[in-house]
Design a protein around this motif. Structure first.
Motif, PDB file in Angstrom:
ATOM      1  N   GLY A  85      -8.515  -1.349  -6.736  1.00 19.12           N
ATOM      2  CA  GLY A  85      -8.405  -0.882  -5.361  1.00 19.12           C
ATOM      3  C   GLY A  85      -8.172  -1.973  -4.332  1.00 19.12           C
ATOM      4  O   GLY A  85      -7.891  -1.667  -3.168  1.00 19.12           O
ATOM      5  N   ARG A  86      -8.290  -3.237  -4.716  1.00 19.18           N
ATOM      6  CA  ARG A  86      -8.022  -4.312  -3.755  1.00 19.18           C
ATOM      7  C   ARG A  86      -6.550  -4.284  -3.334  1.00 19.18           C
ATOM      8  O   ARG A  86      -5.675  -4.014  -4.130  1.00 19.18           O
ATOM      9  N   ASP A  87      -6.326  -4.612  -2.070  1.00 20.00           N
ATOM     10  CA  ASP A  87      -4.979  -4.624  -1.524  1.00 20.00           C
ATOM     11  C   ASP A  87      -4.173  -5.783  -2.109  1.00 20.00           C
ATOM     12  O   ASP A  87      -4.700  -6.873  -2.304  1.00 20.00           O
ATOM     13  N   PHE A  88      -2.890  -5.538  -2.392  1.00 25.30           N
ATOM     14  CA  PHE A  88      -1.996  -6.593  -2.877  1.00 25.30           C
ATOM     15  C   PHE A  88      -0.951  -6.890  -1.802  1.00 25.30           C
ATOM     16  O   PHE A  88      -0.961  -7.956  -1.208  1.00 25.30           O
ATOM     17  N   HIS A  89      -0.053  -5.938  -1.508  1.00 24.20           N
ATOM     18  CA  HIS A  89       0.978  -6.177  -0.506  1.00 24.20           C
ATOM     19  C   HIS A  89       1.635  -4.869  -0.106  1.00 24.20           C
ATOM     20  O   HIS A  89       1.566  -3.875  -0.821  1.00 24.20           O
ATOM     21  N   PRO A  90       2.317  -4.867   1.069  1.00 19.90           N
ATOM     22  CA  PRO A  90       3.076  -3.681   1.468  1.00 19.90           C
ATOM     23  C   PRO A  90       4.235  -3.456   0.503  1.00 19.90           C
ATOM     24  O   PRO A  90       4.787  -4.413  -0.038  1.00 19.90           O
ATOM     25  N   TRP A  91       4.598  -2.204   0.294  1.00 21.14           N
ATOM     26  CA  TRP A  91       5.773  -1.856  -0.506  1.00 21.14           C
ATOM     27  C   TRP A  91       6.956  -1.811   0.452  1.00 21.14           C
ATOM     28  O   TRP A  91       7.125  -0.860   1.206  1.00 21.14           O
ATOM     29  N   THR A  92       7.743  -2.876   0.453  1.00 18.54           N
ATOM     30  CA  THR A  92       8.850  -3.007   1.392  1.00 18.54           C
ATOM     31  C   THR A  92       9.912  -3.920   0.814  1.00 18.54           C
ATOM     32  O   THR A  92       9.612  -4.736  -0.069  1.00 18.54           O
ATOM     33  N   ALA A  93      11.124  -3.808   1.317  1.00 18.61           N
ATOM     34  CA  ALA A  93      12.207  -4.696   0.900  1.00 18.61           C
ATOM     35  C   ALA A  93      12.236  -5.953   1.766  1.00 18.61           C
ATOM     36  O   ALA A  93      13.144  -6.763   1.647  1.00 18.61           O
ATOM     37  N   ARG A  94      11.241  -6.106   2.622  1.00 19.58           N
ATOM     38  CA  ARG A  94      11.123  -7.319   3.445  1.00 19.58           C
ATOM     39  C   ARG A  94      10.195  -8.313   2.750  1.00 19.58           C
ATOM     40  O   ARG A  94       9.402  -7.920   1.889  1.00 19.58           O
ATOM     41  N   PRO A  95      10.245  -9.577   3.130  1.00 17.27           N
ATOM     42  CA  PRO A  95       9.340 -10.567   2.523  1.00 17.27           C
ATOM     43  C   PRO A  95       7.872 -10.186   2.751  1.00 17.27           C
ATOM     44  O   PRO A  95       7.510  -9.663   3.809  1.00 17.27           O
ATOM     45  N   VAL A  96       7.058 -10.429   1.732  1.00 16.00           N
ATOM     46  CA  VAL A  96       5.620 -10.152   1.807  1.00 16.00           C
ATOM     47  C   VAL A  96       4.844 -11.381   1.358  1.00 16.00           C
ATOM     48  O   VAL A  96       5.386 -12.261   0.673  1.00 16.00           O
ATOM     49  N   GLU A  97       3.576 -11.434   1.744  1.00 14.24           N
ATOM     50  CA  GLU A  97       2.698 -12.520   1.327  1.00 14.24           C
ATOM     51  C   GLU A  97       1.389 -11.935   0.831  1.00 14.24           C
ATOM     52  O   GLU A  97       0.938 -10.887   1.308  1.00 14.24           O
TER      53      GLU A  97
END
Length: 140
Positions: A85-97
């Motif tokens: 359940g811990r957050d990883f990253h947004p689901w997007t075609a933009r750069p993520v960290e």
């Protein structure tokens, strides 16, 4: 890319290059995207990791989640979480960290065509320094 379009089975091929010692890793297997009763999408991978003359089975489970906890997410409203359940990253075609301790994951989902897509990660920090590229193609 709408995560509901991922439902089903995908082949994956992952290449990892460790910049600290030059070791190259290769993983391949199946990724299964299945709907959960609570609206999440389970992203389960099973495969084999190979390097030098070695190999080992690998697996992981992530979830694609949409809802109130994704309020800060990009327009799709979807996020990737770890199995616990811990957050990883947004689901997007933009750069993520994603910060993992003092290490930083910088990545991007590249949608590609309807039957092929890619995720790229550059990971740097005191414990890690590698590049990872995973290509997914619709299983036949």
């Amino acid at each position: 890319m709408d995560p509901s379009r991922l439902l089903g089975t995908w082949d994956f091929h992952r290449e990892v290059r460790d910049h600290r010692d030059g070791t190259e890793y290769d993983a391949s297997g199946k990724a299964m995207f299945t709907p959960e009763g609570d609206g999440r999408i389970r992203w389960a991978e099973e495969g084999t990791l190979r390097w030098a003359d070695r190999s080992t089975p690998v697996n992981r489970t992530l979830f694609l989640v949409r809802g109130p906890s994704a309020a800060a997410a990009p327009p799709s409203g979807w996020r990737v979480t770890f199995e616990d359940g811990r957050d990883f990253h947004p689901w997007t075609a933009r750069p993520v960290e994603h910060a993992c301790g003092r290490d930083l994951y910088e990545g991007m989902v590249a949608p590609g065509s309807g039957s092929i897509w890619t995720i790229r990660w550059q990971v740097t920090g005191p414990a890690k320094d590698y590049t990872m590229v995973t290509r997914y193609s619709r299983a036949e």
